[in-house]
Write an enzyme that holds these catalytic residues in place. Sequence first.
Site, mmCIF file in Angstrom:
data_model
loop_
_atom_site.group_PDB
_atom_site.id
_atom_site.type_symbol
_atom_site.label_atom_id
_atom_site.label_comp_id
_atom_site.label_asym_id
_atom_site.label_seq_id
_atom_site.Cartn_x
_atom_site.Cartn_y
_atom_site.Cartn_z
ATOM 1 N N HIS A 62 0.852 -1.179 0.000
ATOM 2 C CA HIS A 62 0.000 0.000 0.000
ATOM 3 C C HIS A 62 0.895 1.238 0.000
ATOM 4 C CE1 HIS A 62 1.004 -0.569 4.198
ATOM 5 N NE2 HIS A 62 0.454 0.576 4.543
ATOM 6 N N ASP A 66 5.702 4.601 5.106
ATOM 7 C CA ASP A 66 6.696 3.669 5.645
ATOM 8 C C ASP A 66 6.874 2.416 4.785
ATOM 9 O OD1 ASP A 66 4.095 3.018 6.450
ATOM 10 O OD2 ASP A 66 4.741 2.019 8.286
ATOM 11 N N HIS A 67 6.143 2.328 3.669
ATOM 12 C CA HIS A 67 6.282 1.175 2.774
ATOM 13 C C HIS A 67 6.784 1.555 1.384
ATOM 14 C CE1 HIS A 67 4.241 -1.719 5.485
ATOM 15 N NE2 HIS A 67 3.756 -0.586 5.965
ATOM 16 N N HIS A 140 -6.925 -2.366 5.736
ATOM 17 C CA HIS A 140 -6.142 -1.352 6.426
ATOM 18 C C HIS A 140 -6.861 -0.010 6.270
ATOM 19 C CE1 HIS A 140 -2.711 0.235 8.395
ATOM 20 N NE2 HIS A 140 -2.146 0.801 7.351
ATOM 21 N N ASP A 211 0.185 -4.839 7.479
ATOM 22 C CA ASP A 211 -0.736 -3.713 7.612
ATOM 23 C C ASP A 211 -2.180 -4.120 7.321
ATOM 24 O OD1 ASP A 211 1.840 -2.531 7.679
ATOM 25 O OD2 ASP A 211 0.915 -0.584 7.262
ATOM 26 N N HIS A 269 7.210 -5.667 10.840
ATOM 27 C CA HIS A 269 6.454 -4.416 10.972
ATOM 28 C C HIS A 269 6.085 -4.143 12.430
ATOM 29 C CE1 HIS A 269 3.321 -1.344 10.095
ATOM 30 N NE2 HIS A 269 4.110 -1.097 9.061
#
Length: 308
Positions: A62, A66-67, A140, A211, A269
């Site tokens: 997504h 942070d990804h 999410h 997530d 994570h």
Amino acid sequence: MNMEAFILGCGGMMPLPYRHLTSVLLRRDGDLFLFDCGEGTQVSLRRLNLKWKKISAIFISHTHADHVTGLPGILMLSSQVDRTEPLYIYGPPKIKEYVETSRKVLDMYINYPIVVKEITAPCIVHTGEDYSIRCFPLEHTKTCVGYTLEENDRPGEFNPQTARELNVPCGPLWSKLQHGEEVEASDGKIIKPEMVMGEKRSGRKFSFVTDTLYKPSIIDEVRNSDLLVCEGMFEQELLDQAKEKKHMTAMQAAAIAKEADVKKMCMIHYSPRYTDKELSILLEEAKSVWPSAELSKDRMHIEIPYVD
């Protein structure tokens, strides 16, 4: 054929001095696949001396920062070598806009094709000669997907004694049988591969889930994985907070591993609230549900062998 995973970063939300953001590299012989690309991905690639220029596809869960914050650097880094092969990038809606905007704003020099494909439904997104990579929906705060790489079944084992008894001489005819071709024995009879080959053997399966709220549907998607890399962000005491932010606890990750009958599960994570020492809280809770649960760590190397 070797298959192995490298945890390039295992943190969530924000990088820490000792923990990069989420990213996993899967190497399958000459193919390299990157799953998420958090800040610090380049650093771990360099420290592990991995051949990042051979990454053929990137799979984004997504578009939370942070990804994906490591993605512009990877794109620019790949222009430092003579690359002609396209780089495929898969992800939910907005990933194409993110890539195109980053290229424009940063005035990137890109000397190779970049093919961005947005995912709108559960489907097979990428295939090779003997494997496929599938995406499936997670839940999410924005559109998010998980991924599985699954190999095709392998041929059964060749039985040389049976071949001899059927008057097939050792040599090229054996090789043809092992590659699925019929041959003629020395006595003139036609020998089919199934006459000398055992039952088909399963290929390997890698799953990446991060997530998301706990969803029973995840269990079927990752079932029988040889390696499941799964979010375990919070301890059970913070279950309400996990639900509010649409994340999972370590115990929920372990429950998925247990119900899906996976062979190995490593959590990833983690919330930045936990120091590396405090991650033992998550591990103990996960092990109370599934004793084989493990923690992933930055630059951890995991072999994924065949299980016959």
